[in-house]
Design a protein around this motif. Structure first.
Motif, PDB file in Angstrom:
ATOM      1  N   LEU A  47     -37.854  34.453  52.730  1.00  0.00           N
ATOM      2  CA  LEU A  47     -38.590  33.196  52.738  1.00  0.00           C
ATOM      3  C   LEU A  47     -38.111  32.307  53.885  1.00  0.00           C
ATOM      4  CD1 LEU A  47     -40.599  31.266  51.396  1.00  0.00           C
ATOM      5  CD2 LEU A  47     -38.723  30.442  49.952  1.00  0.00           C
ATOM      6  N   GLU A  48     -36.834  32.324  54.164  1.00  0.00           N
ATOM      7  CA  GLU A  48     -36.292  31.510  55.245  1.00  0.00           C
ATOM      8  C   GLU A  48     -36.868  31.915  56.596  1.00  0.00           C
ATOM      9  OE1 GLU A  48     -31.924  30.318  57.164  1.00  0.00           O
ATOM     10  OE2 GLU A  48     -32.055  31.491  55.313  1.00  0.00           O
ATOM     11  N   VAL A  77     -44.732  29.663  47.156  1.00  0.00           N
ATOM     12  CA  VAL A  77     -44.100  30.770  46.431  1.00  0.00           C
ATOM     13  C   VAL A  77     -44.278  30.572  44.928  1.00  0.00           C
ATOM     14  CG1 VAL A  77     -41.893  31.847  45.837  1.00  0.00           C
ATOM     15  CG2 VAL A  77     -42.414  31.336  48.216  1.00  0.00           C
ATOM     16  N   LEU A  78     -44.169  29.351  44.465  1.00  0.00           N
ATOM     17  CA  LEU A  78     -44.400  29.076  43.047  1.00  0.00           C
ATOM     18  C   LEU A  78     -45.825  29.450  42.643  1.00  0.00           C
ATOM     19  CD1 LEU A  78     -42.670  25.635  42.403  1.00  0.00           C
ATOM     20  CD2 LEU A  78     -41.949  27.874  41.606  1.00  0.00           C
ATOM     21  N   ALA A  79     -46.785  29.196  43.536  1.00  0.00           N
ATOM     22  CA  ALA A  79     -48.169  29.576  43.245  1.00  0.00           C
ATOM     23  C   ALA A  79     -48.289  31.089  43.130  1.00  0.00           C
ATOM     24  CB  ALA A  79     -49.100  29.044  44.335  1.00  0.00           C
ATOM     25  N   LEU A  80     -47.544  31.810  43.964  1.00  0.00           N
ATOM     26  CA  LEU A  80     -47.546  33.267  43.870  1.00  0.00           C
ATOM     27  C   LEU A  80     -46.991  33.730  42.523  1.00  0.00           C
ATOM     28  CD1 LEU A  80     -46.328  34.668  47.321  1.00  0.00           C
ATOM     29  CD2 LEU A  80     -48.536  35.065  46.226  1.00  0.00           C
ATOM     30  N   GLN A 129     -34.681  32.042  46.362  1.00  0.00           N
ATOM     31  CA  GLN A 129     -34.323  31.316  47.586  1.00  0.00           C
ATOM     32  C   GLN A 129     -34.920  29.902  47.571  1.00  0.00           C
ATOM     33  OE1 GLN A 129     -35.417  33.649  51.076  1.00  0.00           O
ATOM     34  NE2 GLN A 129     -34.919  35.539  49.991  1.00  0.00           N
ATOM     35  N   ALA A 130     -36.173  29.801  47.138  1.00  0.00           N
ATOM     36  CA  ALA A 130     -36.847  28.500  47.119  1.00  0.00           C
ATOM     37  C   ALA A 130     -36.164  27.549  46.135  1.00  0.00           C
ATOM     38  CB  ALA A 130     -38.312  28.678  46.753  1.00  0.00           C
ATOM     39  N   ARG A 131     -35.800  28.050  44.986  1.00  0.00           N
ATOM     40  CA  ARG A 131     -35.141  27.208  43.988  1.00  0.00           C
ATOM     41  C   ARG A 131     -33.792  26.708  44.484  1.00  0.00           C
ATOM     42  NH1 ARG A 131     -35.125  31.042  38.908  1.00  0.00           N
ATOM     43  NH2 ARG A 131     -33.384  29.684  38.359  1.00  0.00           N
ATOM     44  N   ALA A 132     -33.081  27.571  45.199  1.00  0.00           N
ATOM     45  CA  ALA A 132     -31.748  27.198  45.684  1.00  0.00           C
ATOM     46  C   ALA A 132     -31.809  26.205  46.834  1.00  0.00           C
ATOM     47  CB  ALA A 132     -30.991  28.455  46.113  1.00  0.00           C
ATOM     48  N   ALA A 133     -32.838  26.333  47.683  1.00  0.00           N
ATOM     49  CA  ALA A 133     -32.892  25.537  48.910  1.00  0.00           C
ATOM     50  C   ALA A 133     -33.740  24.269  48.801  1.00  0.00           C
ATOM     51  CB  ALA A 133     -33.429  26.401  50.055  1.00  0.00           C
ATOM     52  N   HIS A 134     -34.611  24.199  47.821  1.00  0.00           N
ATOM     53  CA  HIS A 134     -35.547  23.069  47.731  1.00  0.00           C
ATOM     54  C   HIS A 134     -35.467  22.426  46.341  1.00  0.00           C
ATOM     55  CE1 HIS A 134     -37.500  24.272  51.522  1.00  0.00           C
ATOM     56  NE2 HIS A 134     -37.244  25.495  51.109  1.00  0.00           N
TER      57      HIS A 134
END
Length: 220
Positions: A47-48, A77-80, A129-134
């Motif tokens: 994702l990065e 990504v959440l929509a996915l 990754q999204a949860r950790a970074a955002h």
């Protein structure tokens, strides 16, 4: 948590309301193209490494079109992950009806979650990754999970009232128990998606044991 099947217009699911900037329309080709492009890219990159310009170009739309639907690639990504959320919702509905053998109901929920990760492991890893970074994505995820926790807690209380589960001073608070059990699920799915921990069936067997013991006081 995920899929590209968000629900018809006028019939939005809770996850869609949390994630999308616009009402979700199953026939919206631009949105579908963007999610399809993101899904393809996540099979090739982390994702990065993926950027919005690349997603938009592969989908054949402008960058502004991307932001028309999603605040960021992390939110996309959440929509996915909408299909996993929908799968979990249906499995949880079966669980909280409290019909039939508790162990089979609980196993059904947990197997559904592992099946969803198996279908799109690359997307689930992107979600981690999204949860950790955002932080905003983490908040959205927690809001969705809170819905499940409330349902599990309510079921536990009903089982105690019906004398199918112990209701004494030793019984943990139903809401706290639900939150901890869902924490166990999250951690197990994360380890599984990253290829760590025991094999799938041992993961599932252990989670089922802990859920049954936690709610019903005995693995039997």
């Amino acid at each position: 948590m995920t899929g590209l099947a968000p629900g018809a217009a006028g019939d939005e699911r809770p996850w869609a309301r949390l994630v999308d900037r616009r009402s979700v329309n199953r026939g919206d080709r631009r949105r579908a193209a963007l999610l399809g492009a993101l899904d393809d890219l996540l099979r090739e990159q982390t994702l990065e490494q993926v950027n919005v310009a690349e997603i938009s170009a592969r989908a054949g739309v402008s960058r502004s079109a991307f932001y028309f639907y999603f605040e960021s690639k992390a939110t996309a990504v959440l929509a996915l992950m909408a299909q996993l959320y929908d799968d979990a919702s249906e499995a949880t509905d079966r669980l909280v009806k409290a019909e039939g053998d508790p162990r089979q109901r609980i196993r059904g929920v947990i197997e559904t979650l592992f099946d969803s990760v198996d279908r799109t492991p690359h997307t689930y890893r992107a979600l981690l990754q999204a949860r950790a970074a955002h932080p905003a994505v983490g908040e959205l995820w927690d809001a969705g999970r809170a819905e499940f926790a409330a349902l599990v807690a309510e079921m536990s209380v009903r089982e105690r009232i019906g004398a199918r589960a112990p209701d004494d001073d030793a019984a943990p608070d139903a809401s706290a128990l639900a939150a901890v059990l869902l924490d166990l699920n999250d951690h197990a799915l994360e380890r599984y998606a990253l290829g760590a921990g025991p094999p799938r069936e041992r993961h599932i067997d252990t989670l089922v044991h802990l859920w049954v013991a936690g709610i019903y006081g005995s693995p039997a």
